[in-house]
Design a protein around this motif. Structure first.
Motif, mmCIF file in Angstrom:
data_model
loop_
_atom_site.group_PDB
_atom_site.id
_atom_site.type_symbol
_atom_site.label_atom_id
_atom_site.label_comp_id
_atom_site.label_asym_id
_atom_site.label_seq_id
_atom_site.Cartn_x
_atom_site.Cartn_y
_atom_site.Cartn_z
ATOM 1 N N ALA A 116 32.198 42.463 -40.558
ATOM 2 C CA ALA A 116 31.744 43.529 -39.658
ATOM 3 C C ALA A 116 31.946 43.128 -38.199
ATOM 4 O O ALA A 116 32.397 43.931 -37.375
ATOM 5 C CB ALA A 116 30.276 43.847 -39.930
ATOM 6 N N LEU A 247 29.632 49.328 -46.794
ATOM 7 C CA LEU A 247 30.857 48.881 -46.136
ATOM 8 C C LEU A 247 32.082 49.431 -46.865
ATOM 9 O O LEU A 247 32.982 50.006 -46.247
ATOM 10 C CB LEU A 247 30.908 47.357 -46.082
ATOM 11 N N LEU A 252 28.863 51.993 -43.312
ATOM 12 C CA LEU A 252 28.084 50.969 -42.628
ATOM 13 C C LEU A 252 28.250 51.139 -41.120
ATOM 14 O O LEU A 252 29.379 51.222 -40.613
ATOM 15 C CB LEU A 252 28.540 49.572 -43.042
#
Length: 336
Positions: A116, A247, A252
């Motif tokens: 991320a 995700l 997300l």
């Protein structure tokens, strides 16, 4: 430690102190250029000390930093909550501090925030040179393990009611809500019992500690070194990682913005999995290549260690003989 037949002094220095974590630097009396590596410890209840064998293995050729997490029971309630987005924020901040030549390693729980963070910094001048993900839980629907099936099968309310507790007045973080270390200890004990009954990887490590410094950092002590985890983070992880696969599904978010791994184009990606991993099933980490569609094929890599379990990916002889040389080569070939 001994490097190339000579004793080398290693100093563990705190570089950045934040309420819930600290950036550690393992300074070594070595000459020559060593690419900087940021190891993001998993925030799972198990202390970062379990990564010492990993860190010792990398030190001869790499300048190693580690983002380690503090025991939530010792973090004052005045410091507020700490959720998955805060976890990601810490990784972003540490990468920005270390600079764009940094090679980031995420494993198990930390693979997702590491990926991320790389996505958030994809178009930033300060972005990771390479991203290595080991045994990460990016999509628990793939090759689901026992823990995946159990966690996905229980409602979030069950976790709130049965594994979350309030820190007592005897600790600095009194009043804070946490996933308790005692619960994690029970989970680890059950996991170990299953390995002992089945002749799994952990049984072998307890019978013969294959760490590079078994006397200084014995596996038994490291495995059972545990901390409390912030309740917000634990519940976020259950909801977003296990229940929603947020995700992988493109849902997300970080600070109101969708995390888009497909925007990563200049950070090289290496994924590593264990064929006998019963924590993160094979395929759960490799899915990162599908998510990061913008990375050129020549800047990607994947390694399946057929006979390695979860812990063997970062501790012991398989780590040193199979995984570490692969990571070092990938960093050398893809460094900025």
């Amino acid at each position: 430690m001994v490097i190339d037949g000579k004793p080398v002094s290693i100093r563990e220095q705190g570089v950045i102190e934040k309420p819930f974590g600290r950036l550690l630097h393992f300074e070594a009396d070595l000459t020559g250029r060593r690419p900087p590596i940021l190891v993001v410890a998993p925030l799972s209840g198990m202390r970062a000390e379990i990564l010492y064998d990993m860190i010792l293995g990398m030190l001869p050729r790499h300048d190693v930093y580690c983002l380690a997490w503090k025991d939530a029971a010792d973090v004052s309630a005045r410091d507020g909550p700490f959720g998955l987005e805060d976890n990601i924020t810490y990784v972003v901040e540490m990468i920005r501090y270390l600079g764009g030549a940094t090679h980031v390693i995420g494993l198990c729980q930390s693979a997702l925030p590491a990926l991320a963070a790389a996505a958030i910094l994809a178009e930033d001048p300060v972005r990771p040179a390479t991203l290595t993900l080991l045994g990460g839980k990016l999509d628990t629907r793939i090759s689901p393990t026992r823990i995946d099936l159990l966690t996905r099968g229980l409602p979030l309310a069950w976790f709130k009611n049965y594994v979350i507790a309030t820190v007592p007045a005897s600790r600095r973080g009194h009043g804070r809500r946490v996933y308790t270390g005692s619960t994690e200890l029970m989970m680890l004990s059950t996991y170990l019992f299953r390995h002992c009954a089945s002749g799994g990887e952990l049984l072998a490590k307890f019978l013969h500690d294959d760490g590079s410094d078994a006397l200084g950092h014995p596996f038994f002590r490291l495995f059972f070194s545990i901390d409390d985890v912030p309740a917000e983070f634990f519940l976020d992880t259950v909801a977003r990682v296990f229940h929603q696969a947020a995700l992988a599904e493109g849902r997300l978010a970080w600070r109101g913005t969708k995390i888009a791994p497909e925007r990563i184009t200049k950070t090289a990606l290496l994924t590593i999995e264990g064929g006998m991993d019963d924590i993160s099933g094979p395929g759960q980490t490799q899915i990162a290549h599908d998510l990061c569609a913008g990375i050129p094929s020549e800047r990607r890599g994947h390694l399946l260690c057929t006979h390695a379990g979860h812990v063997g990916l970062f501790f012991g002889c398989r780590w040193r003989k199979e995984v570490l040389p692969h990571i070092s080569r990938f960093i050398r070939e893809n460094g900025n």
